[in-house]
Each structure stands twice: as structure tokens, then as C-alpha cells.
Motif scaffolding. Structure first.
Motif, PDB file in Angstrom:
ATOM      1  N   THR A   1      -1.109   6.849   6.743  1.00  0.00           N
ATOM      2  CA  THR A   1      -0.922   8.267   6.458  1.00  0.00           C
ATOM      3  C   THR A   1      -0.054   8.936   7.514  1.00  0.00           C
ATOM      4  O   THR A   1       0.897   9.657   7.196  1.00  0.00           O
TER       5      THR A   1
ATOM      6  N   GLU B   1      -1.957   5.673  -2.120  1.00  0.00           N
ATOM      7  CA  GLU B   1      -3.179   6.106  -2.798  1.00  0.00           C
ATOM      8  C   GLU B   1      -4.117   4.912  -2.963  1.00  0.00           C
ATOM      9  O   GLU B   1      -3.804   3.970  -3.677  1.00  0.00           O
ATOM     10  N   GLN B   2      -5.279   4.969  -2.299  1.00  0.00           N
ATOM     11  CA  GLN B   2      -6.194   3.826  -2.352  1.00  0.00           C
ATOM     12  C   GLN B   2      -6.651   3.517  -3.768  1.00  0.00           C
ATOM     13  O   GLN B   2      -6.879   2.361  -4.119  1.00  0.00           O
ATOM     14  N   SER B   3      -6.797   4.545  -4.603  1.00  0.00           N
ATOM     15  CA  SER B   3      -7.242   4.316  -5.976  1.00  0.00           C
ATOM     16  C   SER B   3      -6.244   3.458  -6.751  1.00  0.00           C
ATOM     17  O   SER B   3      -6.626   2.726  -7.678  1.00  0.00           O
ATOM     18  N   ASN B   4      -4.968   3.527  -6.366  1.00  0.00           N
ATOM     19  CA  ASN B   4      -3.948   2.739  -7.058  1.00  0.00           C
ATOM     20  C   ASN B   4      -4.026   1.257  -6.723  1.00  0.00           C
ATOM     21  O   ASN B   4      -3.556   0.417  -7.493  1.00  0.00           O
TER      22      ASN B   4
ATOM     23  N   GLN C   1       1.839   3.666  -3.324  1.00  0.00           N
ATOM     24  CA  GLN C   1       2.283   4.991  -2.888  1.00  0.00           C
ATOM     25  C   GLN C   1       1.275   5.687  -1.977  1.00  0.00           C
ATOM     26  O   GLN C   1       1.142   6.905  -1.981  1.00  0.00           O
TER      27      GLN C   1
ATOM     28  N   TYR D   1       0.797  -1.228   0.000  1.00  0.00           N
ATOM     29  CA  TYR D   1       0.000   0.000   0.000  1.00  0.00           C
ATOM     30  C   TYR D   1       0.829   1.276   0.000  1.00  0.00           C
ATOM     31  O   TYR D   1       0.498   2.243  -0.682  1.00  0.00           O
TER      32      TYR D   1
ATOM     33  N   THR E   1      -4.336  13.511   4.219  1.00  0.00           N
ATOM     34  CA  THR E   1      -3.075  13.367   3.497  1.00  0.00           C
ATOM     35  C   THR E   1      -1.901  13.583   4.441  1.00  0.00           C
ATOM     36  O   THR E   1      -2.049  14.148   5.529  1.00  0.00           O
TER      37      THR E   1
END
Length: 337
Positions: A236, A85-88, A83, A47, A211
Motif C-alpha cells: 500500500t 485488492e486482497q479480495s481479488n 490491483q 498482488y 488505502t
């Protein structure tokens, strides 16, 4: 005509034989068991790039090596990082499924959830997951999913031990916590912290961030409002841990953390285990599946094998904390590198 028919029959038989071979070569063996393959492919979905998750991945790979899977020989690793980013995570999971990997190692809750959403066939081994049941990854620790199991980083006694130390040994009445409310694993931990804090007569002061850029300001907002700060295993907050440490050191606020790597980085104390170790445990699970000895559904979710309270001597000095002699009886004193 008879000769022509016989020739066509031979061609057809040859075509079917070739098709059968191609089908065999492309089968990933996702039901478990690839010991007959010259090389297995393991996909890694991590993640975020931070010390604890990196250590877990290292432990996973080391376990595979110890079990006879050598990268570049009979093992190929397809490692990808979201990186933070959950979308990744969804894109990575879909890529690994599309690449027909034999097994997916999902490092952290968002990566595990994305992997499970992407496939119900390829075996998934997760680690660094705080609440696998609450996240919907498994029904229960002893009832893993059809194609998923792994290790949790939430030892039932870790948070309680740390919060009890804060309230009983430090006498804290207000405990600040910084976390990303979008991370399901963090929400679970904060609920636990709140429960244990209240049992010890303390109040929890929560600050949520979205963030890493918001973390330092969140830490600064706690100055003068709390007696101690606790940082759970929140991806985070941990990625921006240096900014929290700088505030804690400057303002002499005891900083407690949820895992040992953050303690070594500058947290005052933590009750935990090495993430390398739970990664290693996960790697042993993966090896059993890749060898065809077990299916994911036959391997219960595991807790960390060890648990210990650690105090960072240098961080204590930075945060104006005097280490009491009696603490050395209940905690290991980390001297640093």
C-alpha cells in the motif's frame, strides 16, 4: 448375434481408448513434470502493479526463457493482477485453478496465501513474501509445503543494516514508519524495525493506513514528530511512494526504504537487492518443476542471493542530507539515471 456382439465390443473398446486419450490430454501434470507436453501453462497472480513486483515477474519469466520455455511456443502465460485488492487474489487463484494451469507463480504474500487456499495439487512458486513461515505458507525454509515453495524478500540482515544506519550514522531518535496493518508481511517488518530501533536507542512512531489515498496524510502527520521515515516493503505504501517522497523532500526528512526500486524512485537509502533477481531465482525453481526434475516439496525456500546498502545522491540533495565521506566506504552511491 455373435457378429452383433463383436461389433458392440469393438465400439466399446474404441470408446474406452478415446476416453483414455482425453483423460491424458486434460491432465495438467500437477504432481510435477510436464516435459512431455507440447505446451505448459503458467498462471501468474501478482498482488499489485508497482515497480518491485513488476521486476520480480520480469525476472521469473526471464528465468523460464533461459531454461528453454518460450512464450508462444512451449509456454503459455496466464497473467492476472489483483490491483492491490486482497479480495481479488482469491478470485484470481480460483480462475487459475479452474483453467488447469500447470504451475502458479504467486507474487507477494496475499497472492501466495490465496493460491494455497485454492489448490493443494497445482505447484505454487512464490516470491516477494516477507515471512512465509508466519504466513502459514511453509512449515520452515527447509520444509516447504507439499505443493509450495519460493523466495523471500526479507533478508535477515537488510532491515537491521538500514535501521542501524539511521540510528548510528544519522543519530535519529524517532523513526516514523507507514504501513498497512492488514498486510501480514508489513506487520512482521514493523516488529523487526521496532526491535532494531530500540536497540539503537530510538523510538518508533507508527502510522497505519488502509488505502493508498491515506498515505500522503500519514506522511504529513509525521512532520515535526520524527527524525527519519522508514517505509518497509508494504504494498500500500509503496504504491503511493511518490506522495511520501514529496513530503520528505519538502520538509527535509531523510526517507529510508525497504528495497532498491523505492530507493531509485527517490528514497534516500536502502539495504536490499534487485527484485528481478529473486523473481529469477523463483523462475529457476519453476523450471525444475515443469521439467519434472523436482517437486515443490523438494525445493527449500531461498533468501535473496545478494545484499548491499545504497544511497541515492539526488535524494540526499532533495532531503538536505550531506553525504559523509565515510559513508562511501559502507554503501554504494546511486547516481541515478
Amino acid at each position: 448375434m455373435k457378429s452383433s456382439s463383436k461389433f458392440v465390443g469393438v465400439l466399446l473398446a474404441g470408446f474406452l481408448a478415446l476416453a483414455g486419450c482425453a483423460s491424458s490430454d486434460n491432465t495438467s501434470g500437477n504432481a510435477g513434470g510436464n516435459s512431455d507436453k507440447e505446451q505448459v501453462v503458467v498462471g501468474i497472480s501478482q498482488y499489485a502493479p508497482h515497480t518491485s513486483l513488476d521486476a520480480a515477474t520480469e525476472g521469473f519469466i526471464k528465468a523460464l526463457e533461459d531454461e528453454g520455455f518460450k512464450e508462444g511456443e512451449n509456454l503459455k502465460i496466464d497473467s492476472q493482477n489483483a490491483q492491490g485488492e486482497q479480495s481479488n487474489t482469491a478470485t484470481i487463484a480460483q480462475n487459475l485453478v479452474g483453467n488447469k494451469v500447470d504451475l502458479i507463480f504467486a507474487n507477494a504474500t496475499p497472492s501466495a496465501m490465496a493460491a494455497l487456499n485454492a489448490t493443494s495439487d497445482i505447484p505454487i512458486i512464490f516470491t516477494s513474501v516477507t515471512d512465509p513461515v508466519g504466513a502459514g505458507l511453509v512449515e520452515a525454509f527447509d520444509k516447504p509445503g507439499d505443493n509450495i515453495t519460493g523466495t523471500t524478500d526479507n533478508h535477515p540482515d537488510a532491515t537491521k543494516t538500514t535501521i542501524n544506519f539511521i540510528t548510528e550514522e544519522m543519530g535519529a531518535k524517532k523513526i516514523g514508519v507507514i504501513y498497512n496493518s492488514g498486510e501480514q508481511n508489513s506487520v512482521v517488518q514493523v516488529e523487526q524495525v521496532k526491535e532494531f530501533a530500540e536497540q539503537g536507542g530510538a523510538e518508533l512512531v507508527e502510522v497505519s493506513v488502509s488505502t493508498t489515498a491515506e498515505v500522503k496524510q500519514a506522511a504529513e502527520s509525521l512532520v515535526g514528530r520524527v527524525d527519519a521515515i522508514y517505509i518497509p516493503t508494504d504494498n500500500t505504501a509503496v504504491q503511493a511512494l511518490d506522495s511520501i517522497i514529496s513530503v520528505a523532500n519538502e520538509k527535509d526528512i531523510p526517507l529510508f526504504v525497504g528495497e532498491l526500486d523505492s530507493m531509485k524512485a527517490g528514497g534516500f537509502a536502502a539495504s536490499g537487492f534487485e527484485y528481478f533477481d529473486i523473481g529469477y531465482q523463483s523462475g529457476l525453481m519453476a523450471a525444475k518443476i515443469l521439467k519434472g526434475e523436482k517437486k515443490a516439496s523438494e525445493i527449500p525456500v531461498e533468501l535473496p542471493d545478494t545484499l548491499q546498502l545504497f544511497i541515492n545522491k539526488k535524494a540526499a540533495e532533495e532531503q538536505g542530507i550531506e553525504i559523509k565521506p565515510e559513508w562511501e566506504k559502507i554503501a554504494e552511491i546511486y547516481e541515478g539515471q
